[in-house]
Write a protein that holds these residues in place. Sequence first.
Motif, PDB file in Angstrom:
ATOM      1  N   ARG A  26       0.504   3.701  -2.612  1.00 60.05           N
ATOM      2  CA  ARG A  26       0.403   5.178  -2.398  1.00 60.05           C
ATOM      3  C   ARG A  26       1.625   6.216  -3.162  1.00 60.05           C
ATOM      4  NH1 ARG A  26      -1.712   4.269   2.298  1.00 60.05           N
ATOM      5  NH2 ARG A  26      -3.659   4.672   1.798  1.00 60.05           N
ATOM      6  N   ILE A  60      -6.798   3.203  -2.242  1.00 59.63           N
ATOM      7  CA  ILE A  60      -5.230   3.281  -3.026  1.00 59.63           C
ATOM      8  C   ILE A  60      -5.380   1.974  -3.362  1.00 59.63           C
ATOM      9  CG2 ILE A  60      -2.730   3.128  -2.148  1.00 59.63           C
ATOM     10  CD1 ILE A  60      -3.761   6.016  -2.926  1.00 59.63           C
ATOM     11  N   GLU A 115      -1.103   9.428  -5.080  1.00 63.30           N
ATOM     12  CA  GLU A 115      -0.680  10.550  -4.316  1.00 63.30           C
ATOM     13  C   GLU A 115      -0.906  11.338  -4.990  1.00 63.30           C
ATOM     14  OE1 GLU A 115       0.507  12.672  -0.283  1.00 63.30           O
ATOM     15  OE2 GLU A 115       1.084  10.563  -0.841  1.00 63.30           O
ATOM     16  N   ARG A 172       0.468  -0.976   0.032  1.00 62.41           N
ATOM     17  CA  ARG A 172       0.154  -0.311  -0.200  1.00 62.41           C
ATOM     18  C   ARG A 172       1.304   0.873   0.134  1.00 62.41           C
ATOM     19  NH1 ARG A 172      -3.293  -1.085   4.017  1.00 62.41           N
ATOM     20  NH2 ARG A 172      -4.598  -2.730   2.441  1.00 62.41           N
TER      21      ARG A 172
END
Length: 273
Positions: A190, A225, A194, A186
């Motif tokens: 991310r 995500i 992001e 994750r």
Amino acid sequence: MTAELGKLGIWRLSTGLDPELAIEVERLGYGTIWIGGSPPADLTLAERLLDATDGITVATGIVNIWNSDARTVAESYHRIAAKHPDRFVLGIGAGHREMTDTYTKPYQALVDYLDRLDAAGVPTSGRVLAALGPKVLQLAGDRAAGAHPYLTVPAHTRHAREILGDAPLLAPEQKVVLDTDPERARATGRAAAEMYLNLSNYTKNLRRYDFTAEDVAVPGSDRLIDALALHGSAAEIAEGINAHLEAGANHVSIQALGGDPLPTYRALAEALR
């Protein structure tokens, strides 16, 4: 579309692509290499990748209409198409409001750009549009061979197919992390996703598909995500790739995150065979 994309391709920023990677990706059975980012109008990288390989298709994902003159792009298209018939796809798009000083009325700008490509003889069958919302998806079906959506989920793929109808190409991008440690995977996902949560076209689109304002706020909820960057074993990731195909995609371009992409592409080639 005259080029054959196959069901699976790879998506990678231009800085991470070279002939050696292209040769290995073709050997693994992938049908298309998507040049990510905003490659310049001369399209020399696409030509180099085609020169190094035998039959794989190369596509741009995408040429930015604000940065690349349509006449120059058309000249590059014709140069490459003459040298490598039916192996190149020109993907174009309007980029992002937050990254372009001259960004105004993107839909009309796309229409005008397509008009200039038409005038320069670039065929509808040789081009696709970056498309998220209904209006540009419809334009992709009317004025191009289809759509290449980025940062989407299978629910968007299903809706896009309804808008496009049966015939046009639908080739979404999907990020993946080959890692069975959820927290580590994750974090990798991310880090890649992001930045896009600061871009309104992506967050607005994701809100259409059951993600909340809290989900799409930086740095992105775990739920978001996990959807944008599939993680787990190759078999688990393959299920997520197949979800796009089952929702109506003709082709999925896979973006491998986290260092050297080849172990991921090798594992997925096996799992998706």
